[in-house]
Write a protein that holds these residues in place. Structure first.
Motif, short mmCIF file in Angstrom:
data_model
loop_
_atom_site.label_atom_id
_atom_site.label_comp_id
_atom_site.label_asym_id
_atom_site.label_seq_id
_atom_site.Cartn_x
_atom_site.Cartn_y
_atom_site.Cartn_z
N VAL A 21 26.67 42.01 43.94
CA VAL A 21 28.12 41.80 43.84
C VAL A 21 28.43 40.93 42.63
O VAL A 21 29.40 41.19 41.90
CB VAL A 21 28.66 41.16 45.15
N SER A 22 27.61 39.92 42.39
CA SER A 22 27.83 39.05 41.24
C SER A 22 27.68 39.83 39.94
O SER A 22 28.47 39.66 39.00
CB SER A 22 26.85 37.89 41.25
N ALA A 23 26.70 40.69 39.86
CA ALA A 23 26.50 41.50 38.66
C ALA A 23 27.68 42.45 38.44
O ALA A 23 28.15 42.62 37.31
CB ALA A 23 25.20 42.28 38.77
N ALA A 24 28.16 43.05 39.51
CA ALA A 24 29.30 43.96 39.38
C ALA A 24 30.55 43.21 38.93
O ALA A 24 31.31 43.70 38.10
CB ALA A 24 29.56 44.66 40.71
N ALA A 25 30.74 42.01 39.45
CA ALA A 25 31.90 41.21 39.04
C ALA A 25 31.80 40.83 37.58
O ALA A 25 32.81 40.82 36.86
CB ALA A 25 32.00 39.96 39.91
N ALA A 26 30.60 40.55 37.11
CA ALA A 26 30.43 40.20 35.69
C ALA A 26 30.74 41.40 34.81
O ALA A 26 31.38 41.25 33.76
CB ALA A 26 29.00 39.71 35.45
N VAL A 27 30.32 42.59 35.21
CA VAL A 27 30.61 43.80 34.42
C VAL A 27 32.10 44.06 34.37
O VAL A 27 32.66 44.37 33.31
CB VAL A 27 29.85 45.01 35.00
N VAL A 28 32.78 43.92 35.50
CA VAL A 28 34.22 44.13 35.53
C VAL A 28 34.94 43.11 34.65
O VAL A 28 35.88 43.45 33.94
CB VAL A 28 34.75 44.07 36.98
N ALA A 29 34.48 41.87 34.69
CA ALA A 29 35.11 40.82 33.88
C ALA A 29 34.95 41.12 32.40
O ALA A 29 35.89 40.92 31.62
CB ALA A 29 34.51 39.47 34.21
N VAL A 30 33.81 41.63 31.99
CA VAL A 30 33.57 41.94 30.58
C VAL A 30 34.40 43.14 30.17
O VAL A 30 35.03 43.15 29.12
CB VAL A 30 32.07 42.20 30.33
N LYS A 31 34.44 44.18 31.00
CA LYS A 31 35.17 45.40 30.65
C LYS A 31 36.67 45.21 30.71
O LYS A 31 37.41 45.90 30.04
CB LYS A 31 34.75 46.55 31.55
N SER A 32 37.17 44.29 31.51
CA SER A 32 38.61 44.10 31.62
C SER A 32 39.18 43.37 30.41
O SER A 32 40.39 43.31 30.25
CB SER A 32 38.97 43.35 32.90
N GLY A 33 38.37 42.85 29.56
CA GLY A 33 38.83 42.17 28.36
C GLY A 33 39.09 43.14 27.23
O GLY A 33 38.94 42.80 26.07
N GLY A 34 39.50 44.37 27.54
CA GLY A 34 39.73 45.42 26.55
C GLY A 34 40.94 45.15 25.67
O GLY A 34 41.59 44.12 25.73
N SER A 35 41.25 46.13 24.85
CA SER A 35 42.35 45.99 23.90
C SER A 35 43.71 46.11 24.59
O SER A 35 43.82 46.61 25.70
CB SER A 35 42.23 47.06 22.82
N ASP A 36 44.74 45.65 23.92
CA ASP A 36 46.09 45.73 24.46
C ASP A 36 46.59 47.17 24.48
O ASP A 36 47.44 47.52 25.28
CB ASP A 36 47.04 44.86 23.64
N ALA A 37 46.06 48.01 23.60
CA ALA A 37 46.49 49.40 23.56
C ALA A 37 46.13 50.10 24.87
O ALA A 37 46.90 50.89 25.40
CB ALA A 37 45.85 50.13 22.39
N ALA A 38 44.97 49.83 25.40
CA ALA A 38 44.56 50.43 26.66
C ALA A 38 45.43 49.95 27.80
O ALA A 38 45.78 50.71 28.69
CB ALA A 38 43.09 50.12 26.93
N LYS A 39 45.80 48.69 27.78
CA LYS A 39 46.67 48.16 28.83
C LYS A 39 48.05 48.79 28.76
O LYS A 39 48.64 49.10 29.78
CB LYS A 39 46.77 46.64 28.71
N THR A 40 48.56 48.98 27.57
CA THR A 40 49.87 49.60 27.39
C THR A 40 49.84 51.05 27.86
O THR A 40 50.78 51.52 28.49
CB THR A 40 50.29 49.54 25.90
N ASP A 41 48.76 51.76 27.57
CA ASP A 41 48.63 53.15 27.99
C ASP A 41 48.60 53.24 29.51
O ASP A 41 49.22 54.12 30.10
CB ASP A 41 47.36 53.76 27.39
N THR A 42 47.91 52.34 30.15
CA THR A 42 47.86 52.32 31.61
C THR A 42 49.23 52.02 32.20
O THR A 42 49.64 52.64 33.18
CB THR A 42 46.84 51.27 32.09
N ALA A 43 49.97 51.11 31.58
CA ALA A 43 51.31 50.79 32.05
C ALA A 43 52.23 52.01 31.90
O ALA A 43 53.06 52.26 32.76
CB ALA A 43 51.87 49.60 31.30
N ALA A 44 52.08 52.75 30.83
CA ALA A 44 52.91 53.94 30.62
C ALA A 44 52.60 54.99 31.69
O ALA A 44 53.51 55.66 32.18
CB ALA A 44 52.66 54.52 29.23
N GLN A 45 51.34 55.13 32.06
CA GLN A 45 50.99 56.08 33.10
C GLN A 45 51.53 55.65 34.45
O GLN A 45 51.94 56.48 35.24
CB GLN A 45 49.47 56.23 33.18
N ALA A 46 51.58 54.36 34.70
CA ALA A 46 52.11 53.86 35.97
C ALA A 46 53.61 54.13 36.06
O ALA A 46 54.12 54.38 37.14
CB ALA A 46 51.82 52.37 36.10
#
Length: 66
Positions: A21-46
């Motif tokens: 679980v700790s390893a999975a949380a670390a991977v999610v934390a690293v991957k969630s630090g992506g670019s703002d463009a990806a966050k904007t695209d996800t918001a547009a889809q929502a």
């Protein structure tokens, strides 16, 4: 088996589970630090969310009729 062997096995499995679980949380934390463009695209889809009658859904409704 003896009670000591069962306790050792349970402790090992608990430790392995917590480590996984700790390893999975670390991977999610690293991957969630992506670019703002990806966050904007996800918001547009929502914003486009909601029910849409697509051809695929219509075909399902046709086959599911009783």
């Amino acid at each position: 088996m003896t009670d000591k062997a069962n306790l050792k096995r349970r402790q090992f499995l608990l430790t392995a589970g917590v480590g996984g679980v700790s390893a999975a949380a670390a991977v999610v934390a690293v991957k969630s630090g992506g670019s703002d463009a990806a966050k904007t695209d996800t918001a547009a889809q929502a914003d486009q969310g909601g029910y849409r009658l697509t051809e695929h859904v219509a075909a399902y409704y046709r086959t599911a009729r009783v």
